[in-house]
Design a protein around this motif. Structure first.
Motif, PDB file in Angstrom:
ATOM      1  N   LEU A  21      22.647 -53.695  47.670  1.00  0.00           N
ATOM      2  CA  LEU A  21      22.208 -52.562  48.481  1.00  0.00           C
ATOM      3  C   LEU A  21      23.425 -52.070  49.248  1.00  0.00           C
ATOM      4  CD1 LEU A  21      18.833 -53.924  49.930  1.00  0.00           C
ATOM      5  CD2 LEU A  21      19.162 -52.431  47.955  1.00  0.00           C
ATOM      6  N   ALA A  22      23.731 -50.789  49.107  1.00  0.00           N
ATOM      7  CA  ALA A  22      24.941 -50.244  49.719  1.00  0.00           C
ATOM      8  C   ALA A  22      24.678 -48.860  50.292  1.00  0.00           C
ATOM      9  CB  ALA A  22      26.067 -50.170  48.680  1.00  0.00           C
ATOM     10  N   THR A  23      25.478 -48.495  51.283  1.00  0.00           N
ATOM     11  CA  THR A  23      25.353 -47.172  51.896  1.00  0.00           C
ATOM     12  C   THR A  23      26.157 -46.115  51.146  1.00  0.00           C
ATOM     13  OG1 THR A  23      27.181 -47.667  53.396  1.00  0.00           O
ATOM     14  CG2 THR A  23      24.948 -48.122  54.188  1.00  0.00           C
ATOM     15  N   THR A  24      27.019 -46.538  50.243  1.00  0.00           N
ATOM     16  CA  THR A  24      27.862 -45.617  49.478  1.00  0.00           C
ATOM     17  C   THR A  24      28.164 -46.220  48.112  1.00  0.00           C
ATOM     18  OG1 THR A  24      30.004 -44.461  49.441  1.00  0.00           O
ATOM     19  CG2 THR A  24      29.948 -46.580  50.553  1.00  0.00           C
ATOM     20  N   LEU A  25      28.475 -45.365  47.162  1.00  0.00           N
ATOM     21  CA  LEU A  25      28.905 -45.840  45.845  1.00  0.00           C
ATOM     22  C   LEU A  25      30.413 -46.062  45.794  1.00  0.00           C
ATOM     23  CD1 LEU A  25      26.775 -43.646  43.394  1.00  0.00           C
ATOM     24  CD2 LEU A  25      26.458 -46.056  43.980  1.00  0.00           C
ATOM     25  N   GLN A  26      31.112 -45.594  46.806  1.00  0.00           N
ATOM     26  CA  GLN A  26      32.568 -45.723  46.831  1.00  0.00           C
ATOM     27  C   GLN A  26      32.981 -47.169  47.098  1.00  0.00           C
ATOM     28  OE1 GLN A  26      34.207 -43.052  45.838  1.00  0.00           O
ATOM     29  NE2 GLN A  26      32.218 -42.040  45.802  1.00  0.00           N
ATOM     30  N   GLU A  27      33.861 -47.704  46.279  1.00  0.00           N
ATOM     31  CA  GLU A  27      34.318 -49.094  46.425  1.00  0.00           C
ATOM     32  C   GLU A  27      34.997 -49.354  47.766  1.00  0.00           C
ATOM     33  OE1 GLU A  27      33.817 -51.712  44.616  1.00  0.00           O
ATOM     34  OE2 GLU A  27      33.206 -50.932  42.670  1.00  0.00           O
ATOM     35  N   ASP A  28      35.671 -48.346  48.289  1.00  0.00           N
ATOM     36  CA  ASP A  28      36.388 -48.524  49.555  1.00  0.00           C
ATOM     37  C   ASP A  28      35.482 -48.358  50.776  1.00  0.00           C
ATOM     38  OD1 ASP A  28      35.968 -45.804  49.567  1.00  0.00           O
ATOM     39  OD2 ASP A  28      38.087 -45.253  49.672  1.00  0.00           O
ATOM     40  N   GLY A  29      34.195 -48.069  50.534  1.00  0.00           N
ATOM     41  CA  GLY A  29      33.248 -47.918  51.632  1.00  0.00           C
ATOM     42  C   GLY A  29      33.230 -46.538  52.246  1.00  0.00           C
ATOM     43  N   ALA A  30      34.010 -45.618  51.697  1.00  0.00           N
ATOM     44  CA  ALA A  30      34.044 -44.255  52.231  1.00  0.00           C
ATOM     45  C   ALA A  30      32.663 -43.624  52.086  1.00  0.00           C
ATOM     46  CB  ALA A  30      35.083 -43.421  51.493  1.00  0.00           C
ATOM     47  N   PRO A  31      32.177 -42.944  53.126  1.00  0.00           N
ATOM     48  CA  PRO A  31      30.851 -42.332  53.034  1.00  0.00           C
ATOM     49  C   PRO A  31      30.822 -41.229  51.977  1.00  0.00           C
ATOM     50  CG  PRO A  31      31.926 -41.776  55.110  1.00  0.00           C
ATOM     51  CD  PRO A  31      32.834 -42.724  54.395  1.00  0.00           C
ATOM     52  N   ASP A  32      29.637 -41.037  51.381  1.00  0.00           N
ATOM     53  CA  ASP A  32      29.475 -39.940  50.442  1.00  0.00           C
ATOM     54  C   ASP A  32      28.366 -39.023  50.935  1.00  0.00           C
ATOM     55  OD1 ASP A  32      27.041 -41.166  49.666  1.00  0.00           O
ATOM     56  OD2 ASP A  32      28.044 -42.288  48.099  1.00  0.00           O
ATOM     57  N   ASP A  33      28.177 -37.916  50.249  1.00  0.00           N
ATOM     58  CA  ASP A  33      27.191 -36.931  50.713  1.00  0.00           C
ATOM     59  C   ASP A  33      25.806 -37.147  50.116  1.00  0.00           C
ATOM     60  OD1 ASP A  33      27.535 -36.110  48.128  1.00  0.00           O
ATOM     61  OD2 ASP A  33      28.298 -34.122  48.622  1.00  0.00           O
ATOM     62  N   VAL A  72      20.243 -45.448  51.244  1.00  0.00           N
ATOM     63  CA  VAL A  72      20.689 -46.688  50.616  1.00  0.00           C
ATOM     64  C   VAL A  72      20.698 -46.529  49.099  1.00  0.00           C
ATOM     65  CG1 VAL A  72      20.136 -49.133  50.296  1.00  0.00           C
ATOM     66  CG2 VAL A  72      19.689 -48.053  52.484  1.00  0.00           C
ATOM     67  N   TYR A  73      21.744 -47.040  48.477  1.00  0.00           N
ATOM     68  CA  TYR A  73      21.793 -47.157  47.025  1.00  0.00           C
ATOM     69  C   TYR A  73      21.354 -48.560  46.637  1.00  0.00           C
ATOM     70  CZ  TYR A  73      24.658 -42.942  46.822  1.00  0.00           C
ATOM     71  OH  TYR A  73      25.120 -41.653  46.924  1.00  0.00           O
ATOM     72  N   LEU A  74      20.502 -48.645  45.627  1.00  0.00           N
ATOM     73  CA  LEU A  74      20.123 -49.918  45.032  1.00  0.00           C
ATOM     74  C   LEU A  74      20.811 -49.983  43.678  1.00  0.00           C
ATOM     75  CD1 LEU A  74      16.784 -51.698  44.728  1.00  0.00           C
ATOM     76  CD2 LEU A  74      17.878 -50.946  42.622  1.00  0.00           C
ATOM     77  N   LEU A  75      21.526 -51.070  43.437  1.00  0.00           N
ATOM     78  CA  LEU A  75      22.224 -51.252  42.165  1.00  0.00           C
ATOM     79  C   LEU A  75      21.798 -52.590  41.570  1.00  0.00           C
ATOM     80  CD1 LEU A  75      24.504 -50.110  44.486  1.00  0.00           C
ATOM     81  CD2 LEU A  75      25.583 -49.537  42.334  1.00  0.00           C
ATOM     82  N   MET A  76      21.431 -52.590  40.294  1.00  0.00           N
ATOM     83  CA  MET A  76      20.959 -53.802  39.619  1.00  0.00           C
ATOM     84  C   MET A  76      21.696 -53.997  38.304  1.00  0.00           C
ATOM     85  SD  MET A  76      16.799 -53.544  39.963  1.00  0.00           S
ATOM     86  CE  MET A  76      16.488 -54.868  38.827  1.00  0.00           C
ATOM     87  N   LYS A  77      21.884 -55.272  37.962  1.00  0.00           N
ATOM     88  CA  LYS A  77      22.430 -55.631  36.661  1.00  0.00           C
ATOM     89  C   LYS A  77      21.843 -56.962  36.228  1.00  0.00           C
ATOM     90  CE  LYS A  77      26.528 -56.319  33.949  1.00  0.00           C
ATOM     91  NZ  LYS A  77      27.955 -56.100  33.844  1.00  0.00           N
TER      92      LYS A  77
END
Length: 148
Positions: A60-72, A139-144
């Motif tokens: 669970l992440a607030t952004t998809l950017q690896e560096d944690g930079a906010p996105d729109d 929040v982004y949910l990412l699953m694998k």
């Protein structure tokens, strides 16, 4: 990792225990390996089939950017080098409720509820594992899935 709210490995313990409500959606009941969190998630099984005893990594992440930079909050397929590149299933939603025993107690049990466009999620467990989550937060949910 910057922008990461929660990460763990989950085991699917049950699928649609109250019967299937929708043709393309299943409700998963899972438990995390490291933090022993209870997790309920609605998944579009037409595009991402999940069955009993599957094991998956959840982020669970607030952004998809690896560096944690906010996105729109908008996704462009041309984006390269995002967290989504290493996952199979990604959803974008909003935390709509956080409830629990006692917000001041370090042993408190909290539940965070997130809606991904009508697909619902609940993550329940020790409050210290849910720090950083706030009502209204996107929040982004990412699953694998994992081989075991």
């Amino acid at each position: 990792m910057a922008g990461v709210l929660f990460e763990d490995i989950f085991d699917v313990k049950d699928v649609d225990p109250n019967g299937k409500q929708f043709d393309r959606v299943s409700r998963l009941f899972c438990e995390s390996e490291s933090f022993k969190m209870d997790f309920i998630l609605d998944v579009n099984t037409m595009i991402y089939p999940v069955v009993l005893r599957d094991k998956f990594r959840l982020l669970l992440a607030t952004t998809l950017q690896e560096d944690g930079a906010p996105d729109d909050g908008s996704y462009t397929a041309s984006l390269e080098g995002t967290r989504a590149d290493t996952f199979e299933y990604v959803m974008y939603g909003r935390i709509y409720r956080i409830e629990g025993d006692d917000f001041g107690d370090s042993n408190a049990i909290l539940s965070a509820y997130i809606s991904y466009g009508g697909l619902l999620m609940r993550l329940k467990g020790a409050a210290n594992n849910l720090h950083g989550m706030e009502v209204g937060q996107t929040v982004y949910l990412l699953m694998k899935k994992l081989a075991f």
